[in-house]
Design an enzyme around this catalytic site. Sequence first.
Site, PDB file in Angstrom:
ATOM      1  N   GLU A 129     -10.657  -9.315  -0.396  1.00  0.00           N
ATOM      2  CA  GLU A 129     -10.624  -9.641   1.031  1.00  0.00           C
ATOM      3  C   GLU A 129     -10.766 -11.153   1.204  1.00  0.00           C
ATOM      4  O   GLU A 129     -11.687 -11.747   0.643  1.00  0.00           O
ATOM      5  CB  GLU A 129     -11.766  -8.931   1.775  1.00  0.00           C
ATOM      6  N   ALA A 264     -21.668  -8.288  -0.195  1.00  0.00           N
ATOM      7  CA  ALA A 264     -21.063  -7.138  -0.855  1.00  0.00           C
ATOM      8  C   ALA A 264     -19.656  -6.960  -0.304  1.00  0.00           C
ATOM      9  O   ALA A 264     -19.256  -7.623   0.652  1.00  0.00           O
ATOM     10  CB  ALA A 264     -21.902  -5.877  -0.620  1.00  0.00           C
ATOM     11  N   GLU A 298     -22.045  -1.265   3.615  1.00  0.00           N
ATOM     12  CA  GLU A 298     -20.841  -1.004   2.815  1.00  0.00           C
ATOM     13  C   GLU A 298     -20.494   0.480   2.810  1.00  0.00           C
ATOM     14  O   GLU A 298     -19.309   0.841   2.821  1.00  0.00           O
ATOM     15  CB  GLU A 298     -21.033  -1.516   1.391  1.00  0.00           C
TER      16      GLU A 298
END
Length: 864
Positions: A129, A264, A298
């Site tokens: 990402e 994360a 997450e």
Amino acid sequence: MPGTNLTRDEARERARLLRVEEYDIVLDITDAPAGGTFRSETTVRFEANAPGASFIDLVAPTVHEVVLNGESLDPGKVFADSRIALPELVAGTNELRVVADCAYTNTGEGLHRFVDPVDGSTYLYTQFEVPDARRVFACFEQPDLKATFRFTVTAPEGWSVISNSPTPEPEDRVWRFEPTPRVSTYITALIAGPYTSVHSSWEKDGRTVPLGIWCRPSLAEYLDAEAIFEVTRQGFDWFEEKFDFPYPFAKYDQLFVPEFNAGAMENAGAVTIRDQYVFRSKVTDAAYEGRAETILHELAHMWFGDLVTMEWWNDLWLNESFATYTSVACQAAAPGSRWPHAWTSFANQMKTWAYRQDQLPSTHPIMAEIRDLDDVLVNFDGITYAKGASVLKQLVAYVGEDAFFRGVQAYFKRHAWGNTTLPDLLTALEETSGRDLSAWSRAWLETAGINILRPEVTTDAEGVITSFAVRQEAPALPEGATGEPVLRPHRIAIGLYASREDANGGSALVRTERVELDVDGELTEVPELVGHPRPAVVLLNDDDLSYAKVRLDADSLAAVTERLGDFAESLPRALCWASAWDMTRDGEMATRDYLELVLSGIGRESDIGVVQTLHRQVKLALELYADPAWREEGLSRWTAAALGFLRGAEPGGDHQLAWARAFAAVARTEEQLSLLEGLLDGSEVVEGLAVDTELRWSLLHRLVVRGRAGEAEIAAELERDATAAGERHAAYARAAVPTAEAKAAAWALVVEGDSLPNAVQESVIGGFVQPDQRELLEPWSARYFEVLKDVWESRSHEMAQQIAVGLYPALQIGRETVERTDAWLEEARPNAALRRLVTESRAGVVRALRARETDIRAGGGSGA
């Protein structure tokens, strides 16, 4: 980097033309221990709605083959600027094969390569990402072109290989993974190396989801796997109940990886987490709470982000805000949670981040305008995460929790494995709540800025409230921001707090009345409070339902100034602390008065997360917002108080450790520095305080900054802690040595060289910039502006951003810094992303100048 951008218009046109079906990706990482490059072979099958031309994304040193529908294309002609041109697509099914050499990185982007100094082994992980899957395989790098992914990986003997699908048994070092469900490129993942693991499962209603936790062997002794599994299972239970949709993937691995840029990453079924969350030394419960929030954040993404994904990055907030809100809600409400007061931490940390971000020139609507990848790369900010989550919390109060989650359930069922935009979510919520959310959305999601709420209270001679209203203000947006200030609808609670005897015979501030209502427009009357005795404190936005800066009336402010520590509950204390800090940043409260407030109340603050936040805020205020002529006096007062609280804290407790770190960060006198030396060499002891590895480095860092330790002591400590973390600490310490030679060496490592790994570069920058060394750093201010544009254009985004933000002369608080920044912006004409980062840093200097003037006046001076 030049040539790696992608505009929204380009992505929209590509999505109009194509539907991607499947990727078959073959990677050979056999030579990973040697570094360099690895072979990447990608076969992708996709549909074209009509004949035409398009392109696929790839960042690679070398492309060997490009074969489209059986026809070989010349890589030298079709590959340029991170794209492979696809000139002749046929209507219907197309097949593309790309063979390339891709590069390992040490920047935390793409396929990151790390060598552990403890065992000499190589460890890999991917971070994709926003647009970095294209660093590992050729792909259509945008979130709305979902597909299935089949990975085949050849790895060294003795390695483990983990991806999104369940891990197969290798055949002669080849790992053949089953295809994933339809997901976006940015949540695919590959983690490989001699990682060690612990396994368990989550089970419910006859279903079993395998769970794995992975880390490097050198961290295995510190891995508290059962605590991590416990939080994970609580999340599975709570999310499945609230979302009414089964966990969508075949397994759930959590991998603690080195040199990770973020907290994360929500890779589908294979979450990567920074391995600093494997605690090598004693930490406070706030650290465990923060780790748990990250784990739950997450996990929430498996549904919101991975199962249902935004169409384009302007709805990034839908992913991040939702995951943030639900992770904290889970901590606060899940049966058996250790952190039922999680909303206190949210108010204390997340909301403070949001308020800060929303007062910068770069403030933007929650639903931001994302024109291209450059825009989104700098948009992982306090608005996207914290303001968005705060607004979601208010939305839950506005429509009701049951209606909110029923809407979310409908949303998941309707859009599973697809892509959505904001109206898709709002439509589902309108259906379940019966509320028209269009006006709410326009006011909250499509405008920038922050409102201020103030109480207006009148009483009679007996102290009975005769009128009560809430006044809402919409301050002008910061200089340089776009848009207009707006008044918004707020769902808030108002709490009345009065003195009551506590269990110890003392006096506590206890809520005696609570009214929940909608506030809209400039003035909202609250007749429900008329006739009540005037309490000690009137607190707007009690329970922190809305997103607004809150001010206290004069009587409440006086009571809070004297008795902030007397609140019986942690959340109203956190809200008052946050209000005081915001007033200090806004120049409404002098730094010296903020210091007095903290010193009077922090000793009675039980929430360790709030205590640690106050430590950071006081230090920042004294360093940046205080009258320079008074600063040393203020720092001396704070340092002496920190030492007193350290000595008075419960031995072995969280507060003792927190105060030890706070004291170590500011110790300044010869006697105080000698105490640090004694704690380090064992000649001094504070009962109950474990001077373990991380605390030792904190003590040494301060001694280095103050010139009481140098290279010999740094080398000796690194020998004691010959780990990757030790190397980072040593790099920080060497950059913190108070000599011109040390600063020049640090500058050369970061700016003139480009070989440092991301985590080491971050440490060197952190050590270089020391408030105690302002005069030593001043000559580097001009150098920063001389090199900045070249650095930005020659480094990867993560590395360039570290330098752009970290080396900005933020400690040089003066008009000269502002003028120098303005001159550079005018001359250099940087792109939008770099301009944003620099103007945000400039705004910090302007704010510090304004706050400093307030403190100067409070001390009897006239200011500059």
